[in-house]
Design a protein around this motif. Structure first.
Motif, PDB file in Angstrom:
ATOM      1  N   ASP A  91       0.815  -1.215   0.000  1.00 50.73           N
ATOM      2  CA  ASP A  91       0.000   0.000   0.000  1.00 50.73           C
ATOM      3  C   ASP A  91       0.848   1.263   0.000  1.00 50.73           C
ATOM      4  O   ASP A  91       0.392   2.336   0.391  1.00 50.73           O
ATOM      5  CB  ASP A  91      -0.942  -0.004   1.208  1.00 50.73           C
ATOM      6  N   GLU A  94      -0.468   4.519  -1.615  1.00 56.75           N
ATOM      7  CA  GLU A  94      -1.402   5.344  -0.851  1.00 56.75           C
ATOM      8  C   GLU A  94      -0.642   6.384  -0.024  1.00 56.75           C
ATOM      9  O   GLU A  94      -1.062   7.538   0.088  1.00 56.75           O
ATOM     10  CB  GLU A  94      -2.271   4.465   0.042  1.00 56.75           C
ATOM     11  N   LYS A 127     -10.342  -0.247 -10.255  1.00 53.09           N
ATOM     12  CA  LYS A 127     -10.660  -0.146  -8.825  1.00 53.09           C
ATOM     13  C   LYS A 127      -9.555   0.566  -8.058  1.00 53.09           C
ATOM     14  O   LYS A 127      -9.828   1.397  -7.181  1.00 53.09           O
ATOM     15  CB  LYS A 127     -10.882  -1.547  -8.247  1.00 53.09           C
ATOM     16  N   LYS A 128      -8.304   0.248  -8.381  1.00 59.00           N
ATOM     17  CA  LYS A 128      -7.177   0.893  -7.711  1.00 59.00           C
ATOM     18  C   LYS A 128      -7.165   2.389  -7.994  1.00 59.00           C
ATOM     19  O   LYS A 128      -6.960   3.205  -7.095  1.00 59.00           O
ATOM     20  CB  LYS A 128      -5.862   0.266  -8.176  1.00 59.00           C
ATOM     21  N   ARG A 131      -9.802   4.160  -5.997  1.00 55.57           N
ATOM     22  CA  ARG A 131      -9.399   4.282  -4.593  1.00 55.57           C
ATOM     23  C   ARG A 131      -8.322   5.348  -4.421  1.00 55.57           C
ATOM     24  O   ARG A 131      -8.368   6.141  -3.496  1.00 55.57           O
ATOM     25  CB  ARG A 131      -8.908   2.936  -4.071  1.00 55.57           C
ATOM     26  N   TRP A 132      -7.347   5.356  -5.319  1.00 53.65           N
ATOM     27  CA  TRP A 132      -6.277   6.347  -5.222  1.00 53.65           C
ATOM     28  C   TRP A 132      -6.815   7.771  -5.355  1.00 53.65           C
ATOM     29  O   TRP A 132      -6.353   8.673  -4.676  1.00 53.65           O
ATOM     30  CB  TRP A 132      -5.226   6.065  -6.286  1.00 53.65           C
ATOM     31  N   ALA A 134      -9.808   8.723  -4.464  1.00 55.63           N
ATOM     32  CA  ALA A 134     -10.500   9.009  -3.205  1.00 55.63           C
ATOM     33  C   ALA A 134      -9.492   9.418  -2.124  1.00 55.63           C
ATOM     34  O   ALA A 134      -9.756  10.313  -1.314  1.00 55.63           O
ATOM     35  CB  ALA A 134     -11.307   7.800  -2.754  1.00 55.63           C
ATOM     36  N   ILE A 135      -8.329   8.771  -2.117  1.00 56.98           N
ATOM     37  CA  ILE A 135      -7.281   9.115  -1.158  1.00 56.98           C
ATOM     38  C   ILE A 135      -6.744  10.509  -1.441  1.00 56.98           C
ATOM     39  O   ILE A 135      -6.486  11.298  -0.520  1.00 56.98           O
ATOM     40  CB  ILE A 135      -6.158   8.063  -1.206  1.00 56.98           C
TER      41      ILE A 135
END
Length: 250
Positions: A91, A94, A127-128, A131-132, A134-135
């Motif tokens: 991770d 992130e 999907k990754k 998510r990235w 959103a981070i």
């Protein structure tokens, strides 16, 4: 103070009213349990200003805010920095995103390099990336950014080098660069000016291959040293960003 991003059409400056819906409504109402009268900061991504508001009321799935005042935030770097980050293990990406957004990066491009252990394709990549992003948004809110830096789709090294052609400064830290040539690194970063577009390439845990460095050099990237110590892939990008901030005096 909590910060939330909205679309421009959600702000009615004439009537001093701001409407917040969706996930941010849930965060304000159900997670933070904020009460009328409490203040929040609102921003429109891409506008370097802050809308300071107070909660007026809750209506259905909407938070109604009263606009108190508007101020120029001046929080963004005067140059545009794109981080081309080789895909790291676990991770670590992130962490790279969070710290780079805090430090003012304009965009992040994940790059699949020869020594990248992680391989993303198809639905897993989608999907990754979601998510990235959103981070990135969460980090932009926490650090008071005026924009949400996008995390773009994964590129190959060749695609990334083509993508950065319009950047005026192109930097690629390389562990085999002469560690005693720090003056070149210092001069390159010290000459970055407001309005410049800067590309920073960071390798994976195993570093760039010699062939990738040759390709990067041919594409106008300047190999530099970050000193006598070998930095982790998740450390190198934030180090370069910190030096750029210091050099620009902001």
């Amino acid at each position: 103070m909590y910060r939330f991003f909205v679309d421009h059409n959600q702000i009615d400056t004439a009537n001093r009213r701001v409407v917040v819906t969706g996930a941010d409504f849930n965060h304000i109402h159900n997670v933070l349990r904020m009460k009328p009268g409490e203040e929040v900061s609102v921003a429109v991504s891409g506008e370097d200003r802050e809308y300071r508001c107070a909660i007026d009321s809750y209506t259905g799935d909407t938070v109604i805010l009263t606009l108190l005042f508007i101020k120029e935030s001046n929080v963004e770097l005067p140059c545009e920095v794109t981080l081309y980050q080789a895909l790291p293990k676990a991770d670590k990406m992130e962490l790279v995103i969070t710290k780079s957004v805090e430090l003012g990066v304009s965009a992040i491009v994940p790059v699949a390099t020869g020594r990248s252990v992680v391989r993303l394709d198809g639905s897993r990549s989608v999907k990754k990336t979601a998510r990235w992003n959103a981070i990135s948004e969460a980090a932009a809110k926490q650090s008071g950014r005026a924009v949400i830096p996008p995390v773009r789709d994964v590129m190959s090294m060749e695609e990334a080098l083509s993508d950065c052609r319009s950047h005026t400064v192109r930097i690629i830290p390389y562990e085999l660069s002469d560690p005693d040539s720090m003056s070149r690194t210092r001069d390159l970063i010290g000459n970055i000016s407001p309005g410049d577009r800067v590309a920073v390439f960071i390798g994976p845990e195993g570093g760039f291959t010699e062939e990738e460095i040759e390709l990067a050099t041919a594409a106008g990237c300047v190999p530099v040293t970050l000193g006598h110590r070998i930095l982790r892939t998740e450390t190198a990008g934030p180090v370069i960003l910190s030096w750029i901030i210091y050099s620009l005096g902001i």
